[in-house]
Design a protein around this motif. Structure first.
Motif, mmCIF file in Angstrom:
data_model
loop_
_atom_site.group_PDB
_atom_site.id
_atom_site.type_symbol
_atom_site.label_atom_id
_atom_site.label_comp_id
_atom_site.label_asym_id
_atom_site.label_seq_id
_atom_site.Cartn_x
_atom_site.Cartn_y
_atom_site.Cartn_z
ATOM 1 N N TYR A 529 28.052 45.479 51.726
ATOM 2 C CA TYR A 529 28.460 44.467 52.696
ATOM 3 C C TYR A 529 29.726 44.877 53.422
ATOM 4 N N LEU A 530 29.987 44.176 54.506
ATOM 5 C CA LEU A 530 31.241 44.267 55.234
ATOM 6 C C LEU A 530 31.949 42.932 55.125
ATOM 7 N N GLN A 531 33.241 42.962 54.913
ATOM 8 C CA GLN A 531 34.030 41.737 54.855
ATOM 9 C C GLN A 531 35.340 41.969 55.581
ATOM 10 N N LYS A 532 35.712 41.023 56.422
ATOM 11 C CA LYS A 532 36.948 41.140 57.180
ATOM 12 C C LYS A 532 38.125 41.297 56.214
ATOM 13 N N PRO A 533 39.035 42.231 56.492
ATOM 14 C CA PRO A 533 40.154 42.486 55.572
ATOM 15 C C PRO A 533 41.042 41.273 55.336
ATOM 16 N N HIS A 534 41.089 40.344 56.277
ATOM 17 C CA HIS A 534 41.951 39.182 56.102
ATOM 18 C C HIS A 534 41.329 38.116 55.203
ATOM 19 N N VAL A 535 40.069 38.305 54.823
ATOM 20 C CA VAL A 535 39.390 37.353 53.937
ATOM 21 C C VAL A 535 39.529 37.838 52.493
ATOM 22 N N LYS A 536 40.027 36.980 51.636
ATOM 23 C CA LYS A 536 40.247 37.327 50.230
ATOM 24 C C LYS A 536 39.633 36.238 49.340
ATOM 25 N N GLY A 537 39.357 36.614 48.105
ATOM 26 C CA GLY A 537 39.057 35.626 47.078
ATOM 27 C C GLY A 537 37.660 35.053 47.043
ATOM 28 N N ILE A 538 36.704 35.620 47.807
ATOM 29 C CA ILE A 538 35.308 35.192 47.656
ATOM 30 C C ILE A 538 34.787 35.822 46.363
ATOM 31 N N VAL A 539 34.390 35.009 45.417
ATOM 32 C CA VAL A 539 33.970 35.495 44.103
ATOM 33 C C VAL A 539 32.450 35.574 44.032
ATOM 34 N N THR A 540 31.955 36.736 43.629
ATOM 35 C CA THR A 540 30.521 36.929 43.395
ATOM 36 C C THR A 540 30.319 37.208 41.912
ATOM 37 N N HIS A 541 29.622 36.318 41.226
ATOM 38 C CA HIS A 541 29.323 36.521 39.810
ATOM 39 C C HIS A 541 28.075 37.394 39.682
ATOM 40 N N PRO A 542 28.015 38.320 38.719
ATOM 41 C CA PRO A 542 26.823 39.161 38.574
ATOM 42 C C PRO A 542 25.607 38.402 38.068
ATOM 43 N N TYR A 543 25.818 37.189 37.582
ATOM 44 C CA TYR A 543 24.720 36.333 37.145
ATOM 45 C C TYR A 543 25.086 34.907 37.515
ATOM 46 N N GLY A 544 24.096 34.040 37.588
ATOM 47 C CA GLY A 544 24.366 32.671 37.977
ATOM 48 C C GLY A 544 24.403 32.515 39.482
ATOM 49 N N ALA A 545 25.292 31.651 39.988
ATOM 50 C CA ALA A 545 25.331 31.302 41.404
ATOM 51 C C ALA A 545 26.472 31.987 42.123
ATOM 52 N N SER A 546 26.196 32.423 43.331
ATOM 53 C CA SER A 546 27.209 33.007 44.198
ATOM 54 C C SER A 546 26.902 32.605 45.636
ATOM 55 N N PRO A 547 27.931 32.572 46.485
ATOM 56 C CA PRO A 547 29.325 32.881 46.219
ATOM 57 C C PRO A 547 30.057 31.681 45.654
#
Length: 555
Positions: A529-547
């Motif tokens: 993925y690409l994510q804007k550098p000014h965006v922080k703290g989006i958490v993706t869990h390897p299992y369960g629900a995301s984001p």
């Protein structure tokens, strides 16, 4: 049971969703009116500051936001941000108190006494009470109101299985409300990962008065859901997406930085990428063709998921009631070609159902054990196909492969269509449907074979294998039932010896894949993925629900 889980105490944690598991997020540039401190809209509509708006996308339509009924990753991902259970998974995938202030566990590991926080409220200002949890959990298990996820409670809570089967009343279930702030839960057997389970969507509370008032309209739009999470839904269109706004009644609102989150349905990855390049998206998942172009960008990163994609055969539809036909198709494609040439996004070829990096036994990962393994064998596939056709009288009916209509699903379907034609001479017709439409078609059993997926609810092979143990909707799981398989899963659930338990699960997986050929593994999901550098703290869990957006910030 206590011995069966100790090595998973720190990793066997349940998250909400599904991820599930593969949601992309985009949004629009429309702004929401600011709210006064009292929660009412101002008399003049003003734009939300840009630094408080996060624009994301969903890679498909939203099937169902009824937490009792829903089963998919997209819906779970949204619910995880507008609802909250007794516990929530934190940034490190550890369960942390949410609606609960504290919990006391009995010495035998069977009884949990939860004390709710002071001042936790629903979005309408009503207090969240212990009874809201009891009502919700019973509703999730009751035969008249339950969905496919009833097992996530009934398998663990004492008396839950009998209640779910209509064989016992609510008084027999181990859920007791001592007072508005005290909930006592008794389990069937010690379950060290139970606190993680309470973070799962099916364990979220429900306000009985509100649900009763809404009746059949419950959860059909933003006004027919009562929220207790970091956000509320201010706009909702099943096919277009949602807008989330910060919940002024949320107990931890001071630690929620983003005021508005736009999550727009964008099914084509190329469209989403264009929106990202135009500055209208803050995060976008890449198609395989774009990975090499962007892999050196400062915006580029990867995620891994405990999620498996697979072909699921419907044994209730000809010709897939024939074992040799199923086994031939299992062996007629090479997953490594799919992942390296078609996907090119960090996904790994799957030769079994359970992701290789999931917890195994004695410190080993599951992939280091002797689980099911299916590898391409074209010559054997041809022999099995010829034998199957002969058993069918020499003629095979038209074959269709059902897929969702997003880019990755369609590309995977095209790959399989080509492989089956090249290696077996079989013409397969692709049928694409919106994500929710595919799920409905599967529930109705109106398909021959389908590209399906499953993301782990917790870090253990059981979360995959038990799906085929007497499923509530057999159509959805391919109309396959096997008594030996069921007995192995049941034995694993009560087994106290780690190795014996894992052996039972591996035997069950081999019956599912190698003996009865119910599934054809495709790949273990990886995402670039690409994510804007000014965006922080989006958490993706390897299992369960995301984001998980509670900790997201824009700098």
């Amino acid at each position: 049971m206590r011995k069966a889980w100790p090595k998973m105490m720190s990793v066997l944690l349940l998250s909400l969703m599904v991820f599930l598991a593969g949601c992309n997020f985009s949004g629009n540039t429309s702004s929401e009116p600011e709210k006064k401190d009292d929660g009412e809209k101002g008399t003049e509509e003003t734009e939300t500051p840009k630094e408080s708006v996060l624009n994301l996308s969903l890679d498909n339509d939203i099937p169902d936001l009824n937490q009792v009924k829903t089963t998919d990753a997209i819906s779970f991902g949204i619910l995880n941000n507008v609802m909250e259970g007794l516990y929530r998974l934190d940034e490190n995938n550890e369960p942390t108190p949410a609606m609960a202030e504290s919990v006391q566990e009995s010495e035998d590991g069977l009884t949990y006494t939860f004390t709710l926080k002071d001042g936790v409220k629903w979005s309408n200002g009503d207090p969240v009470t212990a009874n809201d949890f009891k009502y919700s959990w019973l509703r999730a298990m009751h035969p008249d109101t339950s969905g496919s996820y009833a097992f996530i409670i009934s398998d663990f809570v004492k008396g839950g299985a009998a209640f779910a089967a209509g064989e016992a009343d609510a008084e027999a279930v181990g859920i007791e409300v001592k007072d508005d702030k005290t909930l006592v839960v008794t389990l069937e057997q010690p379950t060290p990962f139970f606190l993680g389970l309470t973070a799962f969507a099916t364990y979220f509370p429900l306000n009985e008065k509100f649900v009763t008032e809404k009746g059949d309209d419950f959860a059909l739009n933003q006004d027919s859901i009562l929220y207790n999470g970091p956000y509320v839904i201010s706009k909702y269109d099943q096919a277009a997406g949602v807008t989330l706004t910060k919940n002024p009644e949320y107990w931890d609102k001071d630690n929620v930085a983003i005021e508005t989150v736009n999550m727009k349905v964008v099914k084509e990855t190329s469209t989403a990428l264009n929106l990202y390049e135009a500055g209208e998206l803050d995060k976008v998942y890449l198609a395989s063709a774009d990975v090499n172009t962007y892999k050196d960008s400062e915006d580029f990163a990867t995620e891994t998921e405990f999620r498996t994609y697979f072909i699921q055969f419907n044994l209730g539809k000809a010709p897939f009631d024939n074992e040799n036909i199923r086994k031939a198709l299992q062996l007629a494609y090479d997953p490594s070609v799919l992942t390296s040439v078609i996907l090119n996004n960090g996904s790994a070829p799957a030769y079994g159902l359970v992701p290789e990096n999931m917890a195994g036994v004695d410190g080993k990962l599951y992939g280091e054990l002797e689980g099911a393994q299916l590898k391409q064998d074209i010559e054997l596939a041809k022999e099995l196909w010829a034998k199957g056709v002969e058993e069918l009288g020499g003629e095979v009916p038209q074959i269709e492969l059902l897929t969702s209509d997003d880019t990755i699903s369609k590309d995977s379907g095209t790959f399989l269509q080509s492989e089956f034609k090249k290696n077996l001479g079989v013409d397969v017709t692709l049928v694409t449907q919106p994500y929710s439409g595919r799920l409905d078609t599967m529930r109705a059993g109106d398909y021959q074979m389908v590209i399906n997926r499953w993301g782990a609810d917790y870090n253990d092979p059981m979360t995959f294998i038990e799906l085929w143990e007497n499923p509530s909707n057999p159509h959805f799981r391919g109309n396959w039932l096997n008594e030996e398989f069921n007995n192995l899963v049941i034995a694993a659930k009560s087994e106290s010896d780690d190795q014996v338990r894992m052996d039972n699960l591996m035997k069950a997986e081999k019956i599912l894949l190698e003996e009865d050929a119910v599934l054809g593994p495709l790949y273990y999901d990886g995402l670039s993925y690409l994510q804007k550098p000014h965006v922080k703290g989006i958490v993706t869990h390897p299992y369960g629900a995301s984001p998980d957006l509670k900790w997201a910030t824009i700098e």
